[in-house]
Design a protein around this motif. Structure first.
Motif, PDB file in Angstrom:
ATOM      1  N   VAL A  94      36.019  37.019  46.666  1.00 25.35           N
ATOM      2  CA  VAL A  94      36.818  37.704  45.641  1.00 25.35           C
ATOM      3  C   VAL A  94      37.114  36.758  44.476  1.00 25.35           C
ATOM      4  CG1 VAL A  94      39.022  38.836  45.167  1.00 25.35           C
ATOM      5  CG2 VAL A  94      37.812  39.311  47.309  1.00 25.35           C
ATOM      6  N   ALA A  95      37.461  35.509  44.791  1.00 23.08           N
ATOM      7  CA  ALA A  95      37.721  34.539  43.723  1.00 23.08           C
ATOM      8  C   ALA A  95      36.459  34.305  42.890  1.00 23.08           C
ATOM      9  CB  ALA A  95      38.219  33.229  44.324  1.00 23.08           C
ATOM     10  N   SER A  96      35.309  34.249  43.540  1.00 19.70           N
ATOM     11  CA  SER A  96      34.051  34.060  42.815  1.00 19.70           C
ATOM     12  C   SER A  96      33.756  35.252  41.910  1.00 19.70           C
ATOM     13  CB  SER A  96      32.893  33.853  43.802  1.00 19.70           C
ATOM     14  OG  SER A  96      33.043  32.657  44.515  1.00 19.70           O
ATOM     15  N   ALA A  97      34.064  36.453  42.393  1.00 24.75           N
ATOM     16  CA  ALA A  97      33.864  37.641  41.565  1.00 24.75           C
ATOM     17  C   ALA A  97      34.729  37.568  40.308  1.00 24.75           C
ATOM     18  CB  ALA A  97      34.181  38.902  42.368  1.00 24.75           C
ATOM     19  N   ALA A  98      35.972  37.111  40.465  1.00 23.97           N
ATOM     20  CA  ALA A  98      36.863  36.971  39.308  1.00 23.97           C
ATOM     21  C   ALA A  98      36.322  35.932  38.331  1.00 23.97           C
ATOM     22  CB  ALA A  98      38.268  36.583  39.778  1.00 23.97           C
ATOM     23  N   PHE A 103      33.247  37.288  36.514  1.00 23.80           N
ATOM     24  CA  PHE A 103      33.633  38.303  35.521  1.00 23.80           C
ATOM     25  C   PHE A 103      34.121  37.638  34.237  1.00 23.80           C
ATOM     26  CE2 PHE A 103      37.018  41.007  33.661  1.00 23.80           C
ATOM     27  CZ  PHE A 103      36.218  42.063  33.239  1.00 23.80           C
ATOM     28  N   VAL A 104      34.953  36.611  34.365  1.00 22.60           N
ATOM     29  CA  VAL A 104      35.459  35.908  33.184  1.00 22.60           C
ATOM     30  C   VAL A 104      34.315  35.203  32.454  1.00 22.60           C
ATOM     31  CG1 VAL A 104      36.924  33.993  32.421  1.00 22.60           C
ATOM     32  CG2 VAL A 104      37.785  35.643  34.097  1.00 22.60           C
ATOM     33  N   VAL A 105      33.401  34.611  33.216  1.00 25.05           N
ATOM     34  CA  VAL A 105      32.254  33.950  32.593  1.00 25.05           C
ATOM     35  C   VAL A 105      31.374  34.971  31.874  1.00 25.05           C
ATOM     36  CG1 VAL A 105      30.126  32.703  33.103  1.00 25.05           C
ATOM     37  CG2 VAL A 105      32.266  31.987  34.162  1.00 25.05           C
ATOM     38  N   TRP A 106      31.223  36.151  32.467  1.00 29.98           N
ATOM     39  CA  TRP A 106      30.456  37.220  31.810  1.00 29.98           C
ATOM     40  C   TRP A 106      31.113  37.619  30.485  1.00 29.98           C
ATOM     41  CZ3 TRP A 106      31.982  42.391  30.908  1.00 29.98           C
ATOM     42  CH2 TRP A 106      30.966  43.222  30.423  1.00 29.98           C
ATOM     43  N   ILE A 135      39.435  27.433  43.582  1.00 29.68           N
ATOM     44  CA  ILE A 135      38.174  28.102  43.262  1.00 29.68           C
ATOM     45  C   ILE A 135      38.136  28.563  41.807  1.00 29.68           C
ATOM     46  CG2 ILE A 135      36.629  30.013  43.859  1.00 29.68           C
ATOM     47  CD1 ILE A 135      37.997  29.978  46.648  1.00 29.68           C
ATOM     48  N   VAL A 136      39.231  29.163  41.333  1.00 27.49           N
ATOM     49  CA  VAL A 136      39.182  29.829  40.023  1.00 27.49           C
ATOM     50  C   VAL A 136      39.542  28.928  38.855  1.00 27.49           C
ATOM     51  CG1 VAL A 136      39.771  32.015  41.148  1.00 27.49           C
ATOM     52  CG2 VAL A 136      41.586  30.684  40.048  1.00 27.49           C
ATOM     53  N   HIS A 137      40.202  27.795  39.111  1.00 28.63           N
ATOM     54  CA  HIS A 137      40.778  27.051  37.988  1.00 28.63           C
ATOM     55  C   HIS A 137      39.729  26.495  37.035  1.00 28.63           C
ATOM     56  CE1 HIS A 137      39.664  23.393  40.218  1.00 28.63           C
ATOM     57  NE2 HIS A 137      39.765  22.784  39.063  1.00 28.63           N
ATOM     58  N   SER A 138      38.569  26.085  37.567  1.00 26.92           N
ATOM     59  CA  SER A 138      37.639  25.349  36.709  1.00 26.92           C
ATOM     60  C   SER A 138      37.015  26.237  35.639  1.00 26.92           C
ATOM     61  CB  SER A 138      36.560  24.670  37.552  1.00 26.92           C
ATOM     62  OG  SER A 138      35.815  25.622  38.280  1.00 26.92           O
ATOM     63  N   LEU A 139      36.203  27.211  36.046  1.00 24.73           N
ATOM     64  CA  LEU A 139      35.482  28.002  35.039  1.00 24.73           C
ATOM     65  C   LEU A 139      36.402  28.943  34.269  1.00 24.73           C
ATOM     66  CD1 LEU A 139      32.013  28.781  36.643  1.00 24.73           C
ATOM     67  CD2 LEU A 139      32.825  26.779  35.382  1.00 24.73           C
ATOM     68  N   ALA A 158      44.961  33.352  40.797  1.00 25.20           N
ATOM     69  CA  ALA A 158      45.024  32.801  42.155  1.00 25.20           C
ATOM     70  C   ALA A 158      46.135  33.464  42.967  1.00 25.20           C
ATOM     71  CB  ALA A 158      45.239  31.292  42.091  1.00 25.20           C
ATOM     72  N   TYR A 159      47.278  33.682  42.362  1.00 18.56           N
ATOM     73  CA  TYR A 159      48.397  34.309  43.082  1.00 18.56           C
ATOM     74  C   TYR A 159      48.044  35.738  43.480  1.00 18.56           C
ATOM     75  CZ  TYR A 159      53.057  36.036  44.168  1.00 18.56           C
ATOM     76  OH  TYR A 159      54.146  36.595  44.798  1.00 18.56           O
ATOM     77  N   LEU A 160      47.395  36.463  42.593  1.00 26.22           N
ATOM     78  CA  LEU A 160      46.984  37.825  42.907  1.00 26.22           C
ATOM     79  C   LEU A 160      46.010  37.844  44.086  1.00 26.22           C
ATOM     80  CD1 LEU A 160      47.000  40.843  42.154  1.00 26.22           C
ATOM     81  CD2 LEU A 160      45.119  40.365  40.572  1.00 26.22           C
ATOM     82  N   ILE A 161      45.050  36.941  44.089  1.00 29.38           N
ATOM     83  CA  ILE A 161      44.092  36.871  45.196  1.00 29.38           C
ATOM     84  C   ILE A 161      44.782  36.430  46.484  1.00 29.38           C
ATOM     85  CG2 ILE A 161      42.013  35.679  46.023  1.00 29.38           C
ATOM     86  CD1 ILE A 161      41.122  35.512  43.086  1.00 29.38           C
ATOM     87  N   HIS A 162      45.720  35.501  46.349  1.00 33.03           N
ATOM     88  CA  HIS A 162      46.475  35.045  47.522  1.00 33.03           C
ATOM     89  C   HIS A 162      47.211  36.204  48.194  1.00 33.03           C
ATOM     90  CE1 HIS A 162      49.238  32.710  49.989  1.00 33.03           C
ATOM     91  NE2 HIS A 162      50.265  33.236  49.356  1.00 33.03           N
ATOM     92  N   ARG A 163      47.837  37.043  47.379  1.00 34.30           N
ATOM     93  CA  ARG A 163      48.629  38.151  47.931  1.00 34.30           C
ATOM     94  C   ARG A 163      47.753  39.278  48.469  1.00 34.30           C
ATOM     95  NH1 ARG A 163      53.757  37.379  49.187  1.00 34.30           N
ATOM     96  NH2 ARG A 163      54.032  39.646  48.984  1.00 34.30           N
ATOM     97  N   THR A 164      46.671  39.577  47.808  1.00 36.61           N
ATOM     98  CA  THR A 164      45.888  40.762  48.158  1.00 36.61           C
ATOM     99  C   THR A 164      44.741  40.486  49.123  1.00 36.61           C
ATOM    100  OG1 THR A 164      44.468  40.479  46.205  1.00 36.61           O
ATOM    101  CG2 THR A 164      46.438  41.865  45.950  1.00 36.61           C
ATOM    102  N   VAL A 165      44.273  39.231  49.180  1.00 43.36           N
ATOM    103  CA  VAL A 165      43.105  38.919  50.021  1.00 43.36           C
ATOM    104  C   VAL A 165      43.428  37.834  51.041  1.00 43.36           C
ATOM    105  CG1 VAL A 165      40.687  38.182  50.061  1.00 43.36           C
ATOM    106  CG2 VAL A 165      41.558  39.533  48.127  1.00 43.36           C
TER     107      VAL A 165
END
Length: 384
Positions: free
Chosen positions: A108-112, A115-118, A311-315, A346-353
Motif C-alpha cells: 500500500v505504501a508503494s502504491a502511494a 501515485f505521487v511519482v506518477w 517507505i514513503v518519506h523518500s520519493l 504514513a499515519y493513514l497507512i498505519h491506521r488503515t493497513v
C-alpha cells in the motif's frame, strides 16, 4: 515495530522513532542534493537546480552519516525483538506473522509512492515507466537477487529484514541451546564465504533465474549485525551474562566490519561502517539505562508510524521538495512541508493497513502457548 511506551522495552521503541527521523534528515538534506541525477530519475523530474542547501553542513557532524546510523539502529532493534515472536509463535506462525507485517503495508505504501511519482511525471511532462518485471520483483522484495532496480530507493533494508527472518527462524532451535557459539559461528561462516567467493562471480544462473550474486552478498553482510541485537535479547532473558554479551557483541561487530571490506560498499562508503559502531554504542547505552525510559509523545508517535514513514518519506518527500522549490519556496520550508505530507500519508497507512494486519498477527499468537516473558510483551509489534 512498536513496543510499550514504558518499561524495559521503551528504549527500543523510542530508538525506533529516533532512527526514522535520522534517516529522513539524511535523505532530505543529503541525498536530495548530493544525488540529484538519481533523485530526478526516480521522481521523473528535472534535477534540482542551484547550490546545495547548507543545512546539512550544520546538522551533520563529521564522520556521522545519519542514514547509516538510523538504519543500523533499525537492524539492532529487529535483532533484539524478533526472538520474542519466535518464542511466542513458533516457526510457522512466526513466518506468517512476519509476512503479514512486511508485505501488506509495503504494497500500500508503494502504491502511494508510485501515485505521487506518477503525478510528478505529469507535472514535469516526462513519460512515466516502470517495467512489469521490475515492479513485481520489488513488490516481492527479490529485486536485488534478480538484478532489478529498486522502485523507491529504500527497500533494500526490507529485503535484508526478510532474509534475517528466515535465517533467525532456521537457527533459533540451535541458538536456544548454544546461543553465543551459534551466532559467532554464523558470523564467521559469513566471513569465510565473503573471503572465498571469487570476485568474478557476479551473476549466477539458477534455471531460468539469474541471481545477482554480488548484490545479494552485500545483503548478507548485514545479517551478523542484526544478530548483535539478538545477543541483547539473550542477556535480557538471562540466557547469557552481561560480560558474555559485551564480549560476543564486540566479536560479531569486528567480523561484520571485516566483511564490509569485501563488498562494493566499502569503496563507495567506507565511513558508513563507522556509523554502525556508533549505533551499537548508542543502543548499548540505552539498553543499560532502559529502566529510566518513560513515555515520550514525539518519539513514541514516530515509532508507531516508522515503518510506513520509512517507505514513503523518500520519493514523496523528494517530489514535494522539487515541486515547492520550483514554485518559489526555499529549501527549509519546502522540506518541512514535504515531511509533513509524508507523515500524514504514513499515519493513514498505519491506521488503515498496518494496525489491522498487526492485529491479525496477534490473533495467531493468542492461539499459541504464552510467551516466556510477562504479558507486557503482548504489544510488541515487529517491523522494518
Amino acid at each position: 515495530m512498536t513496543l510499550p511506551a514504558q518499561g524495559k522495552f521503551a528504549f527500543a521503541n523510542q530508538l525506533r522513532g529516533l532512527a526514522v527521523l535520522l534517516v529522513v534528515i539524511a535523505h532530505y538534506s543529503g541525498t536530495y542534493w548530493g544525488a540529484r541525477e538519481l533523485v530526478s530519475m526516480f521522481i521523473f523530474a528535472p534535477p534540482a537546480e542551484g547550490p546545495a542547501s547548507i543545512v546539512g553542513q550544520y546538522i551533520m557532524p563529521p564522520t556521522v552519516n545519519y542514514g547509516a546510523f538510523g538504519v543500523a539502529i533499525f537492524f539492532l532493534i529487529s535483532g533484539f525483538v524478533i526472538p520474542f515472536s519466535l518464542e511466542k509463535l513458533g516457526a510457522r506462525r512466526f513466518l506468517v506473522a512476519r509476512l503479514l507485517r512486511i508485505y501488506p503495508t509495503y504494497w500500500v505504501a508503494s502504491a502511494a509512492v508510485l501515485f505521487v511519482v506518477w503525478l510528478s511525471s505529469k507535472y514535469w511532462g516526462q513519460a512515466f515507466h516502470i517495467e512489469t518485471g521490475r515492479l513485481i520483483a520489488n513488490m516481492l522484495l527479490v529485486h536485488i537477487e534478480t538484478g532489478q532496480m529498486t522502485t523507491d530507493l529504500v527497500n533494500w533494508t526490507l529485503a535484508i529484514e526478510v532474509k534475517f527472518y528466515l535465517v533467525a527462524m532456521l537457527l533459533w532451535p540451535l541458538i536456544r541451546r548454544r546461543p553465543v557459539l551459534v551466532i559467532i559461528g554464523f558470523a564467521l561462516l559469513m566471513l569465510v564465504y565473503f573471503r572465498c567467493v571469487p570476485k568474478a562471480w557476479n551473476v549466477v544462473p539458477m534455471g531460468t533465474l539469474q541471481v545477482a550474486l554480488t548484490s545479494t552478498n552485500t545483503q548478507l553482510l548485514f545479517l551478523p549485525f542484526l544478530f548483535i541485537g539478538t545477543l541483547f535479547h539473550l542477556e535480557l532473558t538471562k540466557k547469557i551474562s552481561p560480560k558474555v554479551l559485551a564480549g560476543s557483541a564486540i566479536v560479531v561487530l569486528l567480523i561484520f566490519l571485516a566483511m564490509w571490506k569485501r563488498t562494493p560498499w566499502y569503496a563507495q562508503a567506507a565511513s558508513s561502517a563507522m556509523n554502525y559502531s556508533y549505533a551499537l554504542a548508542l543502543f548499548s547505552l540505552c539498553y543499560v539505562l532502559r529502566s529510566r525510559f518513560r513515555a515520550n509523545r514525539v518519539l513514541d508517535f514516530f515509532a508507531d508510524v516508522s515503518y510506513p514513514l520509512y517507505i514513503v518519506h523518500s520519493l514523496i518527500g523528494y517530489t514535494a521538495i522539487r515541486f515547492l522549490m520550483a514554485n518559489g519556496m526555499s529549501f527549509v520550508p519546502a522540506a518541512l512541508l514535504a515531511f509533513s505530507a509524508a507523515v500524514a500519508v504514513a499515519y493513514l497507512i498505519h491506521r488503515t493497513v498496518e494496525l489491522p494486519t498487526a492485529a491479525l498477527g496477534k490473533r495467531l499468537g493468542r492461539r499459541h502457548i504464552a510467551s516466556i516473558l510477562p504479558a507486557a510483551t503482548e504489544d510488541v509489534k515487529v517491523g522494518a
